[in-house]
Design an enzyme around this catalytic site. Structure first.
Site, PDB file in Angstrom:
ATOM      1  N   GLY A 270       0.864  -1.374  -0.046  1.00 29.95           N
ATOM      2  CA  GLY A 270      -0.025  -0.138   0.033  1.00 29.95           C
ATOM      3  C   GLY A 270       0.762   1.169  -0.152  1.00 29.95           C
ATOM      4  O   GLY A 270       0.751   2.017  -0.935  1.00 29.95           O
ATOM      5  N   HIS A 271       2.066   1.260   1.003  1.00 28.23           N
ATOM      6  CA  HIS A 271       2.574   2.301   0.966  1.00 28.23           C
ATOM      7  C   HIS A 271       3.554   2.390  -0.266  1.00 28.23           C
ATOM      8  O   HIS A 271       3.819   3.533  -0.711  1.00 28.23           O
ATOM      9  CB  HIS A 271       3.719   2.233   2.255  1.00 28.23           C
ATOM     10  CG  HIS A 271       3.342   2.148   3.458  1.00 28.23           C
ATOM     11  ND1 HIS A 271       3.104   1.121   4.311  1.00 28.23           N
ATOM     12  CD2 HIS A 271       2.356   3.111   4.207  1.00 28.23           C
ATOM     13  CE1 HIS A 271       2.537   1.333   5.424  1.00 28.23           C
ATOM     14  NE2 HIS A 271       2.022   2.810   5.459  1.00 28.23           N
TER      15      HIS A 271
ATOM     16  N   ASP B  24      -7.505   4.713   4.504  1.00 34.74           N
ATOM     17  CA  ASP B  24      -7.868   5.524   5.623  1.00 34.74           C
ATOM     18  C   ASP B  24      -8.746   6.781   5.017  1.00 34.74           C
ATOM     19  O   ASP B  24      -8.397   8.056   5.053  1.00 34.74           O
ATOM     20  CB  ASP B  24      -6.732   6.104   6.349  1.00 34.74           C
ATOM     21  CG  ASP B  24      -5.741   4.994   6.978  1.00 34.74           C
ATOM     22  OD1 ASP B  24      -6.426   4.217   7.757  1.00 34.74           O
ATOM     23  OD2 ASP B  24      -4.682   4.937   6.445  1.00 34.74           O
TER      24      ASP B  24
HETATM   25  O1  PAF Z   1      -2.000   6.981   8.032  1.00 31.29           O
HETATM   26  C1  PAF Z   1      -0.977   7.172   8.705  1.00 31.29           C
HETATM   27  O2  PAF Z   1       0.101   6.325   8.503  1.00 31.29           O
HETATM   28  C2  PAF Z   1      -0.482   8.111  10.043  1.00 31.29           C
HETATM   29  O3  PAF Z   1      -1.886   8.524  10.490  1.00 31.29           O
HETATM   30  C3  PAF Z   1      -0.140   9.436   9.145  1.00 31.29           C
HETATM   31  C4  PAF Z   1      -0.660   9.849   8.191  1.00 31.29           C
HETATM   32  C5  PAF Z   1       1.460   8.878   8.962  1.00 31.29           C
HETATM   33  C6  PAF Z   1       0.146  10.244  10.519  1.00 31.29           C
HETATM   34  O4  PAF Z   1       1.034   9.747  11.572  1.00 31.29           O
END
Ligand code: PAF
Length: 282
Positions: free
Chosen positions: A36-37, A149
């Site tokens: 995902g990242h 999210d």
């Molecule tokens: O989605 C996330 O991993 C976290 O909520 C974020 C946006 C890095 C903020 O800490």
């Protein structure tokens, strides 16, 4: 690729790049990176430079949540970043981000009141505060967030608009395992049996989409049917399952405009989230 722990050092790299006229794409993470990242990083390649932050932000965890056990592995994360063309990882210690007398917060009403905001009361204040700080440190041209999210994405878009942050927010699609489970760093908490049970989230989404395809537009009917489906899985316990307006995050009775159907479900002790957006075009 640089791994930088200090705010001032990040700022000096960014300044040098901007002087050269380079654009900066930013992927904000809490680490333990997965596909995902990776999809966010790959999308950020539309910029000249890619910055990834890895910071398990204590401020967005409630006292009984998984801050201490949240998975961490910088070596693994750096490898993924390096392989995907990241220029700089910002990896601060909590003390670098929060001075002992820290007392300034970014908070939001309305959009934070439903869904995760109800079960995690301090969560979005922590997210808005740390994202604001990271935006101020990195000053990216574009920042990339996952649609898994969905409430966080809507909140960040609104915060950027309301507070005039000079950054373009880009939402990227949910990445799923082959069997449908949405990728999440928290999937690593699941036992073999729970991993199987976790499929009930994505399957309930497919079930909900079918009901909508048949023409149903009443939110209560849809949500009840999806809840009944989830109830067939003994290891699952629903935290919430709601249909809300995709922009205001307020509950809807009928699915008319863009509607977010979002859920958080405990599988054993692990709380997983998933969602889909219905735009009357399924
Ligand atoms: O989605 C996330 O991993 C976290 O909520 C974020 C946006 C890095 C903020 O800490």
């Amino acid at each position: 690729m640089k791994i930088v722990k200090k705010i001032e050092e990040v700022k000096s790299y960014i300044k040098a790049w901007k002087t050269e006229g380079d654009t900066v794409g930013f992927v904000l993470t809490m680490g333990y990176l997965h596909e995902g990242h990776q999809s966010l990083i790959n999308r950020a390649a539309e910029n000249d430079r890619i910055v990834v932050s890895i910071f398990v932000n204590p401020m967005q965890f409630g006292p009984k949540e998984d801050l201490a056990s949240y998975p961490r592995d910088l070596d693994r994360d750096s490898k993924l970043c390096e392989e995907n063309g990241v220029d700089l990882i910002f990896y601060p210690e909590p003390e670098e981000m929060y001075a002992p007398d820290f007392c300034s917060y970014v908070d939001m009403s309305v959009l934070t009141e439903e869904l995760c905001g109800q079960s995690r009361p301090v969560h979005f204040r922590g997210v808005c505060t740390v994202v604001s700080k990271l935006f101020n440190i990195v000053t990216p041209d574009r920042a990339y967030f996952g649609e898994k999210d969905a409430q966080q994405l809507a909140i960040i878009r609104r915060m950027v608009r309301d507070l005039n942050f000079n950054v373009e927010i880009i939402g990227c699609p949910i990445i799923r395992e082959k069997d449908g489970l949405a990728k999440s760093s928290r999937n690593t908490y699941l036992s073999k049996e729970e991993r199987k049970a976790a499929l009930v989230l994505s399957r309930s989404i497919e079930h909900g989409k079918k009901i909508l395809q048949q023409g149903e537009r009443n939110a209560a009917v849809l949500i009840d049917a999806m809840k009944d489906y989830i109830a067939t899985e003994p290891l699952a316990r629903i935290d919430y399952l709601k249909a809300v307006d995709a922009f205001s995050m307020q509950p809807v009775d009928e699915l008319k405009g863009a509607t977010l159907v979002a859920m958080a479900v405990f599988i054993g002790k692990t709380r997983l989230i998933d969602n889909f957006v219905f735009e009357n075009n399924i």
